[in-house]
Design an enzyme around this catalytic site. Sequence first.
Site, PDB file in Angstrom:
ATOM      1  N   THR A 142     -58.148  86.194  37.920  1.00 51.09           N
ATOM      2  CA  THR A 142     -59.522  85.752  37.630  1.00 51.09           C
ATOM      3  C   THR A 142     -59.504  84.301  37.151  1.00 51.09           C
ATOM      4  O   THR A 142     -58.623  83.899  36.399  1.00 51.09           O
ATOM      5  CB  THR A 142     -60.222  86.673  36.599  1.00 51.09           C
ATOM      6  N   SER A 143     -60.500  83.562  37.602  1.00 47.97           N
ATOM      7  CA  SER A 143     -60.541  82.118  37.286  1.00 47.97           C
ATOM      8  C   SER A 143     -61.090  81.875  35.887  1.00 47.97           C
ATOM      9  O   SER A 143     -61.110  80.750  35.399  1.00 47.97           O
ATOM     10  CB  SER A 143     -61.434  81.391  38.299  1.00 47.97           C
ATOM     11  N   CYS A 173     -87.470 101.946  39.684  1.00 47.42           N
ATOM     12  CA  CYS A 173     -87.404 103.065  38.706  1.00 47.42           C
ATOM     13  C   CYS A 173     -86.014 103.229  38.097  1.00 47.42           C
ATOM     14  O   CYS A 173     -85.809 104.062  37.215  1.00 47.42           O
ATOM     15  CB  CYS A 173     -87.840 104.366  39.391  1.00 47.42           C
ATOM     16  N   VAL A 221     -66.111  94.430  42.783  1.00 46.44           N
ATOM     17  CA  VAL A 221     -67.094  95.454  43.180  1.00 46.44           C
ATOM     18  C   VAL A 221     -66.550  96.323  44.316  1.00 46.44           C
ATOM     19  O   VAL A 221     -67.248  97.197  44.824  1.00 46.44           O
ATOM     20  CB  VAL A 221     -68.437  94.781  43.569  1.00 46.44           C
ATOM     21  N   ALA A 234     -50.273  88.294  42.939  1.00 49.42           N
ATOM     22  CA  ALA A 234     -50.338  89.554  42.166  1.00 49.42           C
ATOM     23  C   ALA A 234     -49.468  90.639  42.788  1.00 49.42           C
ATOM     24  O   ALA A 234     -48.773  91.380  42.087  1.00 49.42           O
ATOM     25  CB  ALA A 234     -51.792  90.010  42.084  1.00 49.42           C
ATOM     26  N   HIS A 257     -69.180  94.680  36.757  1.00 48.03           N
ATOM     27  CA  HIS A 257     -70.169  93.993  37.596  1.00 48.03           C
ATOM     28  C   HIS A 257     -70.724  94.901  38.678  1.00 48.03           C
ATOM     29  O   HIS A 257     -71.297  94.434  39.654  1.00 48.03           O
ATOM     30  CB  HIS A 257     -69.533  92.750  38.238  1.00 48.03           C
TER      31      HIS A 257
HETATM   32  C1  BV8 Z   1     -75.086  87.361  31.463  1.00 49.92           C
HETATM   33  C2  BV8 Z   1     -71.390  90.232  41.112  1.00 49.92           C
HETATM   34  C3  BV8 Z   1     -76.806  87.495  29.878  1.00 49.92           C
HETATM   35  C4  BV8 Z   1     -71.770  89.560  42.336  1.00 49.92           C
HETATM   36  C5  BV8 Z   1     -70.803  88.559  39.525  1.00 49.92           C
HETATM   37  C6  BV8 Z   1     -72.205  80.007  29.596  1.00 49.92           C
HETATM   38  C7  BV8 Z   1     -72.408  78.851  30.325  1.00 49.92           C
HETATM   39  C8  BV8 Z   1     -73.097  78.871  31.550  1.00 49.92           C
HETATM   40  C9  BV8 Z   1     -73.579  80.079  32.078  1.00 49.92           C
HETATM   41  C10 BV8 Z   1     -73.352  81.205  31.349  1.00 49.92           C
HETATM   42  C11 BV8 Z   1     -72.701  81.187  30.104  1.00 49.92           C
HETATM   43  N1  BV8 Z   1     -72.679  82.468  29.649  1.00 49.92           N
HETATM   44  C12 BV8 Z   1     -73.291  83.282  30.534  1.00 49.92           C
HETATM   45  C13 BV8 Z   1     -73.698  82.518  31.581  1.00 49.92           C
HETATM   46  C14 BV8 Z   1     -74.376  82.937  32.788  1.00 49.92           C
HETATM   47  C15 BV8 Z   1     -73.404  83.506  33.807  1.00 49.92           C
HETATM   48  C16 BV8 Z   1     -72.143  82.739  33.972  1.00 49.92           C
HETATM   49  O1  BV8 Z   1     -71.125  83.074  33.364  1.00 49.92           O
HETATM   50  N2  BV8 Z   1     -72.189  81.746  34.848  1.00 49.92           N
HETATM   51  C17 BV8 Z   1     -70.981  81.026  35.180  1.00 49.92           C
HETATM   52  C18 BV8 Z   1     -71.054  80.573  36.636  1.00 49.92           C
HETATM   53  C19 BV8 Z   1     -70.825  79.856  34.211  1.00 49.92           C
HETATM   54  N3  BV8 Z   1     -73.100  84.865  33.416  1.00 49.92           N
HETATM   55  C20 BV8 Z   1     -73.993  85.825  33.709  1.00 49.92           C
HETATM   56  O2  BV8 Z   1     -75.062  85.617  34.218  1.00 49.92           O
HETATM   57  C21 BV8 Z   1     -73.592  87.255  33.323  1.00 49.92           C
HETATM   58  N4  BV8 Z   1     -74.682  87.855  32.627  1.00 49.92           N
HETATM   59  O3  BV8 Z   1     -74.565  86.451  30.892  1.00 49.92           O
HETATM   60  O4  BV8 Z   1     -76.193  88.028  31.022  1.00 49.92           O
HETATM   61  C22 BV8 Z   1     -77.705  88.527  29.339  1.00 49.92           C
HETATM   62  C23 BV8 Z   1     -77.725  88.722  27.975  1.00 49.92           C
HETATM   63  C24 BV8 Z   1     -78.582  89.682  27.451  1.00 49.92           C
HETATM   64  C25 BV8 Z   1     -79.390  90.439  28.308  1.00 49.92           C
HETATM   65  C26 BV8 Z   1     -79.337  90.236  29.682  1.00 49.92           C
HETATM   66  C27 BV8 Z   1     -78.493  89.274  30.206  1.00 49.92           C
HETATM   67  C28 BV8 Z   1     -73.379  88.129  34.556  1.00 49.92           C
HETATM   68  C29 BV8 Z   1     -72.201  87.659  35.332  1.00 49.92           C
HETATM   69  C30 BV8 Z   1     -71.942  88.622  36.505  1.00 49.92           C
HETATM   70  C31 BV8 Z   1     -72.355  87.971  37.777  1.00 49.92           C
HETATM   71  N5  BV8 Z   1     -71.905  88.776  38.899  1.00 49.92           N
HETATM   72  N6  BV8 Z   1     -70.449  89.354  40.515  1.00 49.92           N
HETATM   73  C32 BV8 Z   1     -70.807  89.944  43.416  1.00 49.92           C
HETATM   74  O5  BV8 Z   1     -69.626  90.262  43.146  1.00 49.92           O
HETATM   75  O6  BV8 Z   1     -71.281  89.870  44.541  1.00 49.92           O
HETATM   76  S1  BV8 Z   1     -69.748  87.320  39.089  1.00 49.92           S
HETATM   77  C33 BV8 Z   1     -68.567  87.051  40.259  1.00 49.92           C
HETATM   78  O7  BV8 Z   1     -67.610  86.188  39.632  1.00 49.92           O
HETATM   79  C34 BV8 Z   1     -67.728  88.245  40.655  1.00 49.92           C
HETATM   80  O8  BV8 Z   1     -68.024  89.425  39.973  1.00 49.92           O
HETATM   81  C35 BV8 Z   1     -66.314  87.839  40.276  1.00 49.92           C
HETATM   82  O9  BV8 Z   1     -65.544  88.908  39.954  1.00 49.92           O
HETATM   83  C36 BV8 Z   1     -66.616  87.020  39.113  1.00 49.92           C
HETATM   84  C37 BV8 Z   1     -65.506  86.211  38.559  1.00 49.92           C
HETATM   85  O10 BV8 Z   1     -64.831  85.570  39.620  1.00 49.92           O
HETATM   86  P1  BV8 Z   1     -63.260  85.868  39.751  1.00 49.92           P
HETATM   87  O11 BV8 Z   1     -63.073  87.323  39.898  1.00 49.92           O
HETATM   88  O12 BV8 Z   1     -62.558  85.197  38.626  1.00 49.92           O
HETATM   89  O13 BV8 Z   1     -62.948  85.206  41.131  1.00 49.92           O
HETATM   90  P2  BV8 Z   1     -62.728  83.648  41.430  1.00 49.92           P
HETATM   91  O14 BV8 Z   1     -62.853  83.470  42.905  1.00 49.92           O
HETATM   92  O15 BV8 Z   1     -63.562  82.841  40.495  1.00 49.92           O
HETATM   93  O16 BV8 Z   1     -61.191  83.399  41.025  1.00 49.92           O
HETATM   94  C38 BV8 Z   1     -60.165  84.022  41.789  1.00 49.92           C
HETATM   95  C39 BV8 Z   1     -58.908  83.892  40.967  1.00 49.92           C
HETATM   96  O17 BV8 Z   1     -57.870  84.633  41.623  1.00 49.92           O
HETATM   97  C40 BV8 Z   1     -58.417  82.457  40.866  1.00 49.92           C
HETATM   98  O18 BV8 Z   1     -58.015  82.197  39.524  1.00 49.92           O
HETATM   99  C41 BV8 Z   1     -57.197  82.421  41.793  1.00 49.92           C
HETATM  100  O19 BV8 Z   1     -56.189  81.538  41.340  1.00 49.92           O
HETATM  101  C42 BV8 Z   1     -56.711  83.843  41.688  1.00 49.92           C
HETATM  102  N7  BV8 Z   1     -55.973  84.330  42.867  1.00 49.92           N
HETATM  103  C43 BV8 Z   1     -56.257  84.106  44.178  1.00 49.92           C
HETATM  104  N8  BV8 Z   1     -55.351  84.761  44.943  1.00 49.92           N
HETATM  105  C44 BV8 Z   1     -54.499  85.399  44.099  1.00 49.92           C
HETATM  106  C45 BV8 Z   1     -54.889  85.132  42.787  1.00 49.92           C
HETATM  107  N9  BV8 Z   1     -54.242  85.621  41.717  1.00 49.92           N
HETATM  108  C46 BV8 Z   1     -53.153  86.409  41.957  1.00 49.92           C
HETATM  109  N10 BV8 Z   1     -52.722  86.717  43.196  1.00 49.92           N
HETATM  110  C47 BV8 Z   1     -53.368  86.231  44.279  1.00 49.92           C
HETATM  111  N11 BV8 Z   1     -52.912  86.532  45.517  1.00 49.92           N
END
Ligand code: BV8
Length: 235
Positions: free
Chosen positions: A172-173, A117, A90, A213, A106
Amino acid sequence: MGTIVVLTGAGISAESGLGTFRDKDGLWTKYDLSEVATPEGFFHNPGLVHRFYNARRANAAGAEANAAHRALARLQRDYQGEVVLITQNVDDLHEQAGSTDVIHMHGQLSGALCADCGARWPAPREMQPETPCPTCDGRARPDIVWFGEMPYQMERIFDALAQADLFVAIGTSGTVYPAAGFVAEAAQNGAETLEINLEPSGGPFDRILTGPASKVIADWVDAMLSETPGRETRA
Ligand code: BV8
């Protein structure tokens, strides 16, 4: 040349000083996701949610794009085929690095949305529950897609995944859906799949490049561009 679809996550902004979510000391280790990143959390305690995003907005305002963001902007500029850049982030670091037409699935910290609204306007640096919608005086919220909400531009994303010759997930994880399902979708459509991450996320990728990265992406972009003769050298 083919179509490259790139999906970035918090890891690409980690070296710009922006926190990730699930790494050690990640955001979700400090805040309860259900309180600050769900509509229910917002309506229950809008002040807490605004404070969470005000802090993220301030953090992002001081951040600078890193070599990984710049390399992706160079790929978009110099690659002969199409490059579709989708981000879960974001922040605006892709744009700062020169990327254009970034799909913020997102939402963005720079946007405000009216919970009543649906009006959108540029978010002020700080928002409070009293911040009124300029259109209907309703409840202003960050223009961020929370858990349980439909991510933005999904049709455009699935069209891109249908055309992809190469799908690349960076930093992304692979925990959050629907983004975590894009690699399987691309593979089903015949794309080659590549993960670039500090360590493998465990997702079903054909190839994995590990390392920070900011180091790995520039070399990977050089390799992609060297396949397209007569292109500008590295900026
Ligand atoms: C939806 C905004 C339905 C907030 C975010 C199945 C099972 C269980 C639950 C669900 C499912 N399917 C859907 C769901 C529900 C849910 C979900 O997925 N839950 C998860 C926890 C299981 N999904 C939702 O609710 C989504 N909506 O499904 O809607 C629907 C259908 C019809 C009509 C209406 C609705 C919405 C999901 C969006 C939520 N919002 N963000 C904010 O940002 O403040 S999610 C949040 O996680 C962020 O956006 C973030 O981008 C996202 C993913 O995280 P990552 O970017 O991967 O970051 P993370 O820390 O996890 O990993 C970092 C990675 O970087 C690691 O791998 C690390 O090794 C690597 N790294 C670190 N340093 C480096 C590096 N790599 C390279 N170089 C480096 N230096």
